[in-house]
Design a protein around this motif. Structure first.
Motif, PDB file in Angstrom:
ATOM      1  N   GLY A  33       0.800  -1.226   0.000  1.00  0.00           N
ATOM      2  CA  GLY A  33       0.000   0.000   0.000  1.00  0.00           C
ATOM      3  C   GLY A  33       0.825   1.265   0.000  1.00  0.00           C
ATOM      4  O   GLY A  33       0.272   2.363   0.114  1.00  0.00           O
ATOM      5  N   SER A  34       2.145   1.154  -0.140  1.00  0.00           N
ATOM      6  CA  SER A  34       3.039   2.308  -0.037  1.00  0.00           C
ATOM      7  C   SER A  34       3.482   2.794  -1.410  1.00  0.00           C
ATOM      8  O   SER A  34       3.606   2.001  -2.348  1.00  0.00           O
ATOM      9  CB  SER A  34       4.269   1.963   0.802  1.00  0.00           C
ATOM     10  OG  SER A  34       3.909   1.496   2.083  1.00  0.00           O
ATOM     11  N   ARG A  35       3.747   4.096  -1.479  1.00  0.00           N
ATOM     12  CA  ARG A  35       4.230   4.715  -2.719  1.00  0.00           C
ATOM     13  C   ARG A  35       5.416   5.609  -2.414  1.00  0.00           C
ATOM     14  O   ARG A  35       5.516   6.177  -1.328  1.00  0.00           O
ATOM     15  CB  ARG A  35       3.141   5.587  -3.355  1.00  0.00           C
ATOM     16  CG  ARG A  35       1.828   4.916  -3.613  1.00  0.00           C
ATOM     17  CD  ARG A  35       0.805   5.931  -4.152  1.00  0.00           C
ATOM     18  NE  ARG A  35       0.574   7.022  -3.208  1.00  0.00           N
ATOM     19  CZ  ARG A  35       0.136   8.235  -3.550  1.00  0.00           C
ATOM     20  NH1 ARG A  35      -0.076   8.530  -4.818  1.00  0.00           N
ATOM     21  NH2 ARG A  35      -0.081   9.155  -2.637  1.00  0.00           N
ATOM     22  N   LEU A  36       6.294   5.732  -3.387  1.00  0.00           N
ATOM     23  CA  LEU A  36       7.414   6.658  -3.298  1.00  0.00           C
ATOM     24  C   LEU A  36       7.140   7.798  -4.272  1.00  0.00           C
ATOM     25  O   LEU A  36       7.130   7.596  -5.493  1.00  0.00           O
ATOM     26  CB  LEU A  36       8.717   5.936  -3.652  1.00  0.00           C
ATOM     27  CG  LEU A  36      10.030   6.575  -3.213  1.00  0.00           C
ATOM     28  CD1 LEU A  36      10.048   6.797  -1.710  1.00  0.00           C
ATOM     29  CD2 LEU A  36      11.196   5.700  -3.645  1.00  0.00           C
ATOM     30  N   LEU A  37       6.871   8.987  -3.742  1.00  0.00           N
ATOM     31  CA  LEU A  37       6.495  10.134  -4.559  1.00  0.00           C
ATOM     32  C   LEU A  37       7.730  10.954  -4.895  1.00  0.00           C
ATOM     33  O   LEU A  37       8.534  11.279  -4.009  1.00  0.00           O
ATOM     34  CB  LEU A  37       5.471  10.997  -3.811  1.00  0.00           C
ATOM     35  CG  LEU A  37       4.206  10.257  -3.344  1.00  0.00           C
ATOM     36  CD1 LEU A  37       3.305  11.190  -2.551  1.00  0.00           C
ATOM     37  CD2 LEU A  37       3.460   9.670  -4.534  1.00  0.00           C
ATOM     38  N   SER A  38       7.885  11.301  -6.178  1.00  0.00           N
ATOM     39  CA  SER A  38       9.074  11.998  -6.666  1.00  0.00           C
ATOM     40  C   SER A  38       8.741  13.461  -6.960  1.00  0.00           C
ATOM     41  O   SER A  38       7.835  13.750  -7.747  1.00  0.00           O
ATOM     42  CB  SER A  38       9.596  11.316  -7.937  1.00  0.00           C
ATOM     43  OG  SER A  38      10.647  12.063  -8.503  1.00  0.00           O
TER      44      SER A  38
END
Length: 442
Positions: free
Chosen positions: A110-115
């Motif tokens: 459920g996790s995201r890495l936002l750039s």
């Protein structure tokens, strides 16, 4: 709706609302019960308040008791009306967070890495598990993640998301392993190890991840990170020891069933216990703010974030509340991840410890305990509270600018070491007697 937007459009806060309203009623109306004893100086007063009571007693002796009781009642009702009126104003306000999502650089569960940028010194921002990640990207003018690229820094924000079926069985070690995998992805993506920055509980997780995978981390920044949970806030520890056994979810009876989670309102109730007058004080102040002003917008943005909480998975709740707060495992070297103790003294690269000067959630003394254990720790004292340090009106001058300077220096130090040159002298973001300190990194 973008994924990192607040999940609620019908405002539920301040959460838990019944508890805040009941507390305000109890506190204000208790003056009526205390007044007859106070006028005869028969209450067990706090020694610090005794001089004020002594100064009041002559005036109280000449006051008609009935008139004074009526005046107390009117004052209490007026304060309650001011607080509830401000709450209604907040709940009905038209402002909503509308920042667009940045690109997603990586996903897991459920996790995201936002750039937030395409070049610059890579920095991985790790927030707490119990609040939404967008406190670091709150609103226009209140976004550390959108300000840093203007300073030549390439931030990536780890948005934990809501616990899904996979995360329901997580322990802290599983979240820390996710940070390590994000670090390795960024090292491959950017061609260099990123700086790792943790905020609040995210700092504990970031420290453990850095110790597990030091080759994937250039430097470590810890913002308002609790370490000694019994320092400077013994009442916090006592509260947790009293409340935790009742609020921490028990293990699931069925081993095949996912463990229960700690509900958002239960978590908010725990934070209420640290300062039961919070809602009364802050909404009284909010009610006096001019409508349509910048202070009003900032208050609503922060309050929306506070009330948009995330449930905490059961095993993690047990580790944090019973282990960290109850047994004070981190400073004793008793907090273990994957069987290994988390020992800050083993982190041999640059580190920054940021201490908010007015932090009610993480006592300054407890966070400062890291300074004695990190061999290359710089210190910065931010002139704000736990949340205001990051998104308050003084955040840019008080934290963002010195943080960006420290991050840039850490990046230059890394570049120098990579080409085999002697390390440079660098000025830290900390203050010693009001002046910046200078340190040589070995």
């Amino acid at each position: 709706m973008p994924e990192n937007q607040p999940r609620q459009f019908h405002r539920l806060g301040p959460r838990p609302l019944p508890l805040h309203l009941a507390t305000a009623n109890l506190i204000l109306l208790s003056s009526l019960a205390a007044w007859p004893s106070a006028r005869h100086a028969s209450l067990p007063w706090n020694p610090l308040l005794q001089p004020r009571l002594d100064a009041l007693l002559p005036a109280l002796a000449s006051v008609d008791p009935t008139d004074f009781s009526n005046a107390l009642m009117r004052a209490g009702i007026a304060r309650l009306a001011a607080m509830t009126g401000a709450m209604l104003r907040y709940r009905g306000h038209a402002w909503r967070r509308d920042l667009p999502d940045p690109p997603v650089a990586w996903r897991e569960g459920g996790s995201r890495l936002l750039s937030y940028a395409e070049d610059g010194l890579p920095v991985l921002l790790v927030p707490s598990l119990v609040n939404r990640a967008y406190v670091l990207d709150l609103a226009e003018g209140q976004s550390l993640a959108r300000w840093l690229p203007k300073q030549g820094i390439r931030p990536f924000l780890l948005d934990w998301g809501d616990p899904g079926q996979g995360e329901r069985r997580f322990e802290l070690a599983d979240y820390i392993a996710r940070i390590v995998r994000a670090l390795r992805h960024l090292r491959q993506l950017c061609g260099r190890p990123p700086v790792l920055l943790g905020y609040c509980m995210g700092g504990n997780l970031a420290l453990a991840a850095a110790l597990q995978s030091p080759e994937d981390v250039a430097a470590l920044a810890l913002l308002a990170t609790p370490w000694d949970f019994h320092a400077g806030g013994a009442h916090h520890a006592a509260l947790v020891q009293a409340l935790a056994p009742a609020i921490v979810p028990p293990p699931a009876a069925d081993p095949d069933a996912p463990p229960p989670m700690l509900d958002v309102d239960v978590l908010q109730g725990f934070f209420w216990a640290l300062d039961p007058l919070t809602a009364l004080k802050k909404f009284t102040l909010f009610g006096a703010m001019p409508e349509g002003g910048e202070n009003e917008r900032r208050f609503i943005a922060m309050e929306d974030w506070l009330n948009d909480g995330v449930p905490l998975v059961g095993r993690v709740a047990r580790e944090c509340l019973l282990g960290w707060y109850g047994e004070n495992t981190p400073p004793r070297g008793a907090w273990r991840v994957g069987g290994e103790p988390v020992l800050p003294q083993h982190w041999r690269k640059p580190a920054l410890v940021v201490l908010p000067e007015r932090d009610k959630l993480v006592p300054k003394e407890g966070a400062a305990a890291l300074l004695a254990q990190l061999p290359q720790a710089d210190r910065h004292d931010a002139p704000s509270g736990h949340i205001g340090m990051v998104v308050g009106p003084r955040a840019e001058a008080g934290l963002w600018q010195p943080l960006a300077a420290w991050l840039s220096a850490a990046g230059r130090n890394q570049d120098t070491e990579q080409v085999g040159q002697p390390p440079r002298r660098r000025r830290t973001a900390g203050r010693t007697g009001g002046k910046a300190a200078t340190k040589v990194q070995a």
